[in-house]
Motif scaffolding. Structure first.
Motif, PDB file in Angstrom:
ATOM      1  N   ARG A   1       0.827  -1.207   0.000  1.00 60.99           N
ATOM      2  CA  ARG A   1       0.000   0.000   0.000  1.00 60.99           C
ATOM      3  C   ARG A   1       0.863   1.260   0.000  1.00 60.99           C
ATOM      4  O   ARG A   1       1.890   1.319   0.685  1.00 60.99           O
ATOM      5  CB  ARG A   1      -0.904   0.014   1.233  1.00 60.99           C
ATOM      6  N   GLY A   2       0.447   2.249  -0.761  1.00 58.98           N
ATOM      7  CA  GLY A   2       1.104   3.549  -0.741  1.00 58.98           C
ATOM      8  C   GLY A   2       2.562   3.520  -1.129  1.00 58.98           C
ATOM      9  O   GLY A   2       3.351   4.305  -0.619  1.00 58.98           O
ATOM     10  N   TRP A   3       2.919   2.634  -2.065  1.00 64.13           N
ATOM     11  CA  TRP A   3       4.342   2.457  -2.371  1.00 64.13           C
ATOM     12  C   TRP A   3       4.934   3.606  -3.167  1.00 64.13           C
ATOM     13  O   TRP A   3       6.071   4.025  -2.928  1.00 64.13           O
ATOM     14  CB  TRP A   3       4.548   1.150  -3.149  1.00 64.13           C
ATOM     15  N   LEU A   4       4.199   4.140  -4.138  1.00 62.49           N
ATOM     16  CA  LEU A   4       4.785   5.121  -5.040  1.00 62.49           C
ATOM     17  C   LEU A   4       4.814   6.500  -4.400  1.00 62.49           C
ATOM     18  O   LEU A   4       3.772   7.091  -4.122  1.00 62.49           O
ATOM     19  CB  LEU A   4       3.994   5.178  -6.352  1.00 62.49           C
ATOM     20  N   ALA A   5       5.996   7.021  -4.159  1.00 65.90           N
ATOM     21  CA  ALA A   5       6.139   8.382  -3.656  1.00 65.90           C
ATOM     22  C   ALA A   5       5.751   9.379  -4.744  1.00 65.90           C
ATOM     23  O   ALA A   5       5.806   9.081  -5.940  1.00 65.90           O
ATOM     24  CB  ALA A   5       7.580   8.634  -3.210  1.00 65.90           C
ATOM     25  N   ASP A   6       5.333  10.584  -4.326  1.00 62.01           N
ATOM     26  CA  ASP A   6       4.925  11.645  -5.250  1.00 62.01           C
ATOM     27  C   ASP A   6       3.791  11.192  -6.162  1.00 62.01           C
ATOM     28  O   ASP A   6       3.702  11.570  -7.331  1.00 62.01           O
ATOM     29  CB  ASP A   6       6.104  12.126  -6.090  1.00 62.01           C
ATOM     30  N   ALA A   7       2.882  10.364  -5.621  1.00 62.20           N
ATOM     31  CA  ALA A   7       1.809   9.806  -6.437  1.00 62.20           C
ATOM     32  C   ALA A   7       0.920  10.896  -7.039  1.00 62.20           C
ATOM     33  O   ALA A   7       0.450  10.756  -8.177  1.00 62.20           O
ATOM     34  CB  ALA A   7       0.972   8.833  -5.607  1.00 62.20           C
ATOM     35  N   ASP A   8       0.670  11.977  -6.302  1.00 61.64           N
ATOM     36  CA  ASP A   8      -0.158  13.066  -6.836  1.00 61.64           C
ATOM     37  C   ASP A   8       0.450  13.649  -8.104  1.00 61.64           C
ATOM     38  O   ASP A   8      -0.228  13.831  -9.119  1.00 61.64           O
ATOM     39  CB  ASP A   8      -0.305  14.186  -5.808  1.00 61.64           C
ATOM     40  N   GLU A   9       1.739  13.946  -8.027  1.00 60.59           N
ATOM     41  CA  GLU A   9       2.424  14.560  -9.168  1.00 60.59           C
ATOM     42  C   GLU A   9       2.493  13.598 -10.347  1.00 60.59           C
ATOM     43  O   GLU A   9       2.297  13.990 -11.506  1.00 60.59           O
ATOM     44  CB  GLU A   9       3.828  14.996  -8.757  1.00 60.59           C
ATOM     45  N   VAL A  10       2.777  12.334 -10.074  1.00 61.01           N
ATOM     46  CA  VAL A  10       2.846  11.346 -11.149  1.00 61.01           C
ATOM     47  C   VAL A  10       1.483  11.216 -11.831  1.00 61.01           C
ATOM     48  O   VAL A  10       1.386  11.180 -13.059  1.00 61.01           O
ATOM     49  CB  VAL A  10       3.316   9.984 -10.609  1.00 61.01           C
TER      50      VAL A  10
END
Length: 203
Positions: A35-44
């Motif tokens: 869960r929640g692995w990708l950092a900067d998910a909003d920007e990506v």
């Protein structure tokens, strides 16, 4: 639509340490989830919506041609991905799974689910080597939550893996050959993007 960034995002935009939880399935298949692995998910996510050259596809369905209920784009081996975090994620996945997979992830298939009416029907990634060999497909989910459902080929109970913003799921072992997966329609859902990392000659 706004999403809260992962608490693990840093100035260096390094991915969260990869420590997925594995769920064994029947017939030598398994699913890893983090869960929640990708950092900067909003920007990506914002970059994907803006920068990916999404296209609509049509497909033969029995006696007629119908619209595929999602938009798609494929980044082949060596192609630059639309955000550097995705390239780092691919490299992290390749390093982590190399002892089991024996090769890196090289391609990135992208799907844009515009709302709850968009979906993908039951299938396995059995074109190419996935038809005869164990392999892996790693999926990063961005945007509104949706369910990934899996069921054994030939019948049996299905399982559901809820996927939220920045979550990772990896289907491995015999999963593509002995199980099927789908993203069903949903009564109410906002936009979602999935990025599917695959090794060479698997799709």
């Amino acid at each position: 639509m706004e999403f809260q960034s992962t608490l693990f995002a840093t100035e260096s935009a390094a991915p969260v340490p990869l420590r997925p939880e594995r769920r064994p399935l029947a017939h030598g298949a398994w699913v890893d989830v983090q869960r929640g692995w990708l950092a900067d998910a909003d920007e990506v996510f914002a970059t994907m919506l803006r920068a990916v050259p999404w296209r609509a596809e049509r497909r033969q369905m029995y006696d007629r041609v119908v619209d595929v209920p999602r938009l798609v784009h494929q980044y082949g081996a060596g192609a630059a991905l639309p955000h550097p975090m995705l390239e780092r994620a691919r490299d992290e996945l390749s390093a982590h799974y190399l002892p089991e997979l024996g090769e890196p992830f090289v391609s990135a298939g992208c799907c844009y689910y515009r709302d709850g009416r968009d979906s993908v029907a039951w299938h396995g990634d059995t074109f190419g080597r996935g038809r005869h060999q164990d392999t892996m497909v790693a999926i990063v989910s961005l945007g509104d939550p949706r369910r990934l459902v899996l069921r054994p080929r030939g019948g049996g109970s299905s399982i559901a893996v809820p996927l939220g913003h920045g979550d990772l799921v990896v289907m491995g072992g015999s999963c593509q050959r002995t199980w099927e997966h789908a993203v069903p329609k949903q009564a109410a859902a906002g936009p979602r993007v999935s990025v599917q990392f695959r090794p060479r000659h698997v799709w």
